[in-house]
Structures are given as structure tokens and as C-alpha cells.
Design a protein around this motif. Structure first.
Motif, short mmCIF file in Angstrom:
data_model
loop_
_atom_site.label_atom_id
_atom_site.label_comp_id
_atom_site.label_asym_id
_atom_site.label_seq_id
_atom_site.Cartn_x
_atom_site.Cartn_y
_atom_site.Cartn_z
N UNK A 159 0.83 -1.19 0.00
CA UNK A 159 0.00 0.00 0.00
C UNK A 159 0.87 1.25 0.00
N UNK A 160 0.67 2.16 -0.96
CA UNK A 160 1.46 3.40 -0.96
C UNK A 160 0.95 4.42 0.05
N UNK A 161 -0.20 4.14 0.67
CA UNK A 161 -0.81 5.08 1.60
C UNK A 161 -0.81 4.51 3.02
N UNK A 162 -0.89 5.38 3.98
CA UNK A 162 -1.10 4.95 5.37
C UNK A 162 -2.58 5.14 5.65
N UNK A 163 -3.28 4.02 5.85
CA UNK A 163 -4.74 4.06 5.94
C UNK A 163 -5.22 3.68 7.33
N UNK A 164 -6.17 4.45 7.84
CA UNK A 164 -6.85 4.12 9.08
C UNK A 164 -8.32 3.89 8.75
N UNK A 165 -8.93 2.89 9.39
CA UNK A 165 -10.24 2.41 8.95
C UNK A 165 -11.35 2.80 9.92
N UNK A 166 -12.47 3.24 9.35
CA UNK A 166 -13.67 3.58 10.11
C UNK A 166 -14.73 2.51 9.91
N UNK A 167 -15.69 2.46 10.84
CA UNK A 167 -16.77 1.48 10.74
C UNK A 167 -17.71 1.83 9.58
N UNK A 195 -9.90 7.25 16.27
CA UNK A 195 -8.97 6.83 15.21
C UNK A 195 -7.96 7.94 14.93
N UNK A 196 -8.43 9.19 14.84
CA UNK A 196 -7.51 10.30 14.59
C UNK A 196 -6.49 10.44 15.71
N UNK A 197 -6.93 10.20 16.93
CA UNK A 197 -6.05 10.38 18.09
C UNK A 197 -5.06 9.24 18.27
N UNK A 198 -5.41 8.05 17.78
CA UNK A 198 -4.59 6.87 18.08
C UNK A 198 -3.89 6.25 16.88
N UNK A 199 -4.44 6.40 15.68
CA UNK A 199 -3.89 5.68 14.53
C UNK A 199 -3.23 6.58 13.50
N UNK A 200 -3.21 7.89 13.73
CA UNK A 200 -2.64 8.80 12.75
C UNK A 200 -1.62 9.73 13.41
N UNK A 230 -17.93 15.13 8.89
CA UNK A 230 -17.38 16.35 8.28
C UNK A 230 -17.07 17.40 9.33
N UNK A 231 -17.88 17.47 10.38
CA UNK A 231 -17.61 18.44 11.44
C UNK A 231 -16.24 18.17 12.07
N UNK A 232 -15.95 16.89 12.29
CA UNK A 232 -14.66 16.53 12.87
C UNK A 232 -13.54 16.77 11.86
N UNK A 233 -13.76 16.41 10.61
CA UNK A 233 -12.75 16.61 9.57
C UNK A 233 -12.38 18.08 9.46
#
Length: 432
Positions: A159-167, A195-200, A230-233
Motif C-alpha cells: 500500500x502506498x498510503x497509510x490508511x486508518x479504517x472507520x466502521x 482513530x484520529x487520536x490513536x492511529x494517525x 465532516x464536522x470533525x474533519x
């Protein structure tokens, strides 16, 4: 399909290219919503080339538009020259996208469109971190496959990207399935924050998501989830990419784009499939400041070529002139309501879901949530025997998928419904 053609196919094409049906068929002609195979048998088509033949087959307005372009003697020039059809279609799509100050880049397929969206998003944010959704499908190329959350379609673990997965929005199984719609939205938003706080590393480029997961079996979250995300993004400056390859152009019935059910506007939107009605046409539309985030020359040799965009203009004009979005809502309701009434209560049917003319039936072993792909395949074959072509999908291969042309009539919807109900009841061992 003759045995000879099937043998020739197997001799020269890779085994990982699947063919539908125990006895594969060759489609040789089509008209309206019907196709005919090499043996002369006619079928009502409820899958439309995987939701691609959005207007149907042999539509005079589309055929004539392509013929007019062919008559000029120019089938291709490359995008190094001005292409009137391309500019006109880009203007229409930019206006319809809902994205302010929009720019459009044309490609040949949804895979390429998503790849382009990922390119500009990662350049704009100077980060290769991406948020993606479990059970998703975004294409077969390197980066697009990297954000695909379905291992059946992950042909490489690289994988060329670092991906974190959502439900996902799965309502049959999974951690969020047992929650109400409002609770599911709240839990999914909380999950995003975690996920943002722990996987990125914090500087995530974008979230890419399908409003309704196509290959994933038409799973979709409660309306409003994207607004919560979107609010979080926006708090982090993370871009939102809506993959509308299957949901776009009014197919859901209630909106022109699937993202509109959530009350948000994406930064980038990808489209493909139906807009070409069989001609290779796709692309990405986004805010100018984002789409301009390409630091070197880049273009698609065949993307937005004169033939495909001539077809695309005719398709979009036809779609709007005939209000096919309203037809998708009206005719889709006949199918959805009919299926829920006739088979929704069967213990082998976990869920009838979808919107408009994008519907799925998920099959399970009676009295459980255990997927039953064998039953799904029996239904699939029985429908074909009854004269109806459908699709399959879902993470476990246990979802019958339907994406008929948006021109489907009420009479054809009832005809297809009767075939489907009979196929399901027969395959389940019940009286038809």
C-alpha cells in the motif's frame, strides 16, 4: 455464449477475471432495458453493466450524438487540444456538483477517478495518510486498492498510503449494528475522533467514502453520518472525498448525488459508470484550490475524449430532460416495497436495503446472521433462468444486487419483482 468462445476466453484471459453464471452467456444485442444472448434468449437487465448502462440500451439520442462526432472524422485528439464536448460536459458537471468554484478532470474509469482524487488530496495536504471505510471498494489500481476495505478485492497487501479504517453502516453485523440510527451516528463520530487520536500522526489528507457501498453489497449508513464526520474533519482541515461512482446522477432517487442525503458538500467528488452509458468516461470534480494541487504536468490521454464526452453530454441531457431521478424514486419504491412485503419476512433474508434503483437483498442461514452465499448463488441462477439479470456482492458474497437502468418502467419493475420473488422462494425451498 458458445462452448468454443468460453474455451477461447479461458485460454487467453486471466483466471482472476470472473464470469457470471454456471453457464456464462454472451450478450449480443440490447434495446431499452432488455438484452439478448447468443442463443436468442432475452433478459430484463437489472444490473446494467454494473450500473453503467444508466439510460439503457440503444437509446437514439445517445447513439445519434456519438454518430455525429464520428462523422467529423475525429474520434480522438488528446487533451492537448481544445475539445468542445469536454468543456461543455465539464460546465454541466461543475454546475451540478454542488461544489463551489469547481474544476473537473476527466478519466476513463472510476478507479482512475479515485486515484486522481487521492493524488490531489495528498498533494494538497502534503500527507499520505487517508481515512477509509471498512467494506468499501474504490478500484483496482495501487492507491485505490489501498483504500478498499474488502479483502476479496485487495489483490495486494502492499500500500502506498497509510490508511486508518472507520466502521461501515452495516446494520446486520458488526459493532455498530445493534444501535439505533442516531446512536450509530454518535458512535461512528466518536470512533472517528479516537482513530484520529490513536492511529494517525494528525495531518491526515482525506477521508474517502461511498454514500452507498457498491461492491460492499449496497450497505449504507444512516443519513447524517457524513455531516457528523465532516464536522470533525473540518476541525483538522481534513478533506472529504465522496465516491459517487455508483450513487451519482440521481440513482438513489431522493437526491442527485448520494452525499446530499447527509447535508454536506464534499471537497472532491468522483464519478464514472452511468455518465458514459457504456462509453469509458469518469472523472473527479472538486474545489479549484484542491484540484489545482498538482505540481507538475498531468493529463489523461483518453480521459474526456470527443466520443465519450459526446455520449456524456447526451446522457446528462437525457437524464435531466426526462427527470430520471424522480423515476428512480418512483420505480425503486415498487421494487423495495414489493421485496420487503413478499420476502422481507423470510428467515433467510437478513435485510432488503438501498435507495432508489440501487437495491440489495442480503441472504443468511435461517435464524442467524451467518452469511449464506450458496443460497445467494441459487437465487442468482434462478433469476437468470426466469429471464432476469442481477448482480452479486457484499463482503461475504451473500447479497443480490440490483441497479437497473434509470429508465426502467413501472411495468418492467413489476415484471422483474415477480421473477425475483419467485427465484428467492424457489431457491429457499418454498412454494413459489
Amino acid at each position: 455464449m458458445t462452448d468454443d468462445l468460453l474455451a477461447r476466453h479461458r485460454a487467453v484471459l486471466p483466471s482472476w477475471m470472473p464470469l457470471y453464471y454456471a453457464e456464462p452467456i454472451e450478450l449480443v444485442s440490447g434495446s431499452g432495458r432488455r438484452v439478448t444472448d447468443a442463443q436468442g434468449r432475452s433478459y430484463l437487465d437489472f444490473f446494467g453493466g454494473v450500473l453503467t448502462n444508466m439510460i439503457g440500451y440503444d437509446i437514439p439520442e445517445i447513439r445519434e450524438a456519438v454518430e455525429r462526432q464520428l462523422a467529423t472524422g475525429i474520434a480522438h485528439t488528446s487533451t492537448l487540444y481544445l475539445i468542445r464536448q469536454q468543456v461543455e460536459l465539464a460546465e454541466k458537471i461543475a454546475q451540478r456538483s454542488g461544489i463551489p468554484d469547481a474544476r473537473v478532470f476527466f478519466t476513463n474509469s472510476g478507479t482512475e477517478a479515485n486515484e486522481a482524487a487521492l493524488l490531489v488530496a495528498t498533494n494538497h495536504r502534503r500527507s499520505h495518510q487517508i481515512l477509509a471505510v471498512r467494506n468499501s471498494y474504490h478500484g483496482r489500481s495501487y492507491a485505490a486498492m489501498g483504500v478498499t476495505g474488502n479483502r476479496n478485492w485487495s489483490a495486494s497487501g502492499l500500500n502506498p498510503l497509510q490508511v486508518a479504517w472507520l466502521h461501515s453502516g452495516d446494520r446486520v453485523r458488526g459493532l455498530l449494528a445493534r444501535l439505533s440510527a442516531d446512536e450509530q451516528v454518535d458512535a461512528a463520530v466518536e470512533d472517528l475522533r479516537e482513530v484520529l487520536a490513536t492511529q494517525t500522526a494528525g495531518d491526515v489528507a482525506a477521508l474517502i467514502a461511498e454514500p452507498i457501498q457498491g461492491v460492499g453489497g449496497f450497505v449504507h449508513p444512516p443519513d447524517g453520518l457524513f455531516a457528523g464526520w465532516k464536522k470533525v474533519l473540518d476541525e483538522h482541515g481534513i478533506l472529504f472525498i465522496a465516491d459517487e461512482v455508483q450513487t451519482g446522477w440521481g440513482r438513489t432517487g431522493e437526491h442527485f448525488w448520494g452525499y446530499q442525503a447527509h447535508g454536506v458538500t464534499p471537497d472532491l467528488l468522483t464519478f464514472a459508470k452511468g455518465i458514459g452509458n457504456g462509453f469509458a468516461l469518469a472523472g473527479v470534480v472538486g474545489r479549484a484550490e484542491v484540484l489545482e494541487s498538482v505540481p507538475a504536468i498531468s493529463f489523461s490521454t483518453f480521459g474526456g475524449n470527443p466520443i465519450s464526452t459526446a455520449a456524456g453530454n447526451a446522457v446528462l441531457d437525457y437524464l435531466i430532460a426526462h427527470d430520471l431521478q424522480a423515476n428512480a424514486a418512483r420505480v425503486g419504491a415498487i421494487l423495495a416495497d414489493g421485496l420487503r412485503s413478499a420476502v422481507g419476512g423470510l428467515d433467510c433474508v437478513a435485510e432488503v436495503r438501498g435507495k432508489g434503483l440501487m437495491l440489495g437483498v442480503e441472504f443468511v442461514r435461517p435464524g442467524s446472521s451467518e452469511p449464506d452465499p450458496a443460497l445467494t448463488n441459487r437465487v442468482f441462477e434462478a433469476a437468470r433462468d426466469g429471464g432476469l439479470l442481477a448482480g452479486k456482492g457484499g463482503l461475504h458474497g451473500n447479497v443480490l444486487r440490483m441497479g437497473p437502468p434509470l429508465t426502467l418502467t413501472e411495468e418492467e419493475a413489476r415484471e422483474g419483482l415477480a421473477i425475483l420473488v419467485d427465484a428467492i422462494r424457489t431457491a429457499a425451498g418454498l412454494a413459489a
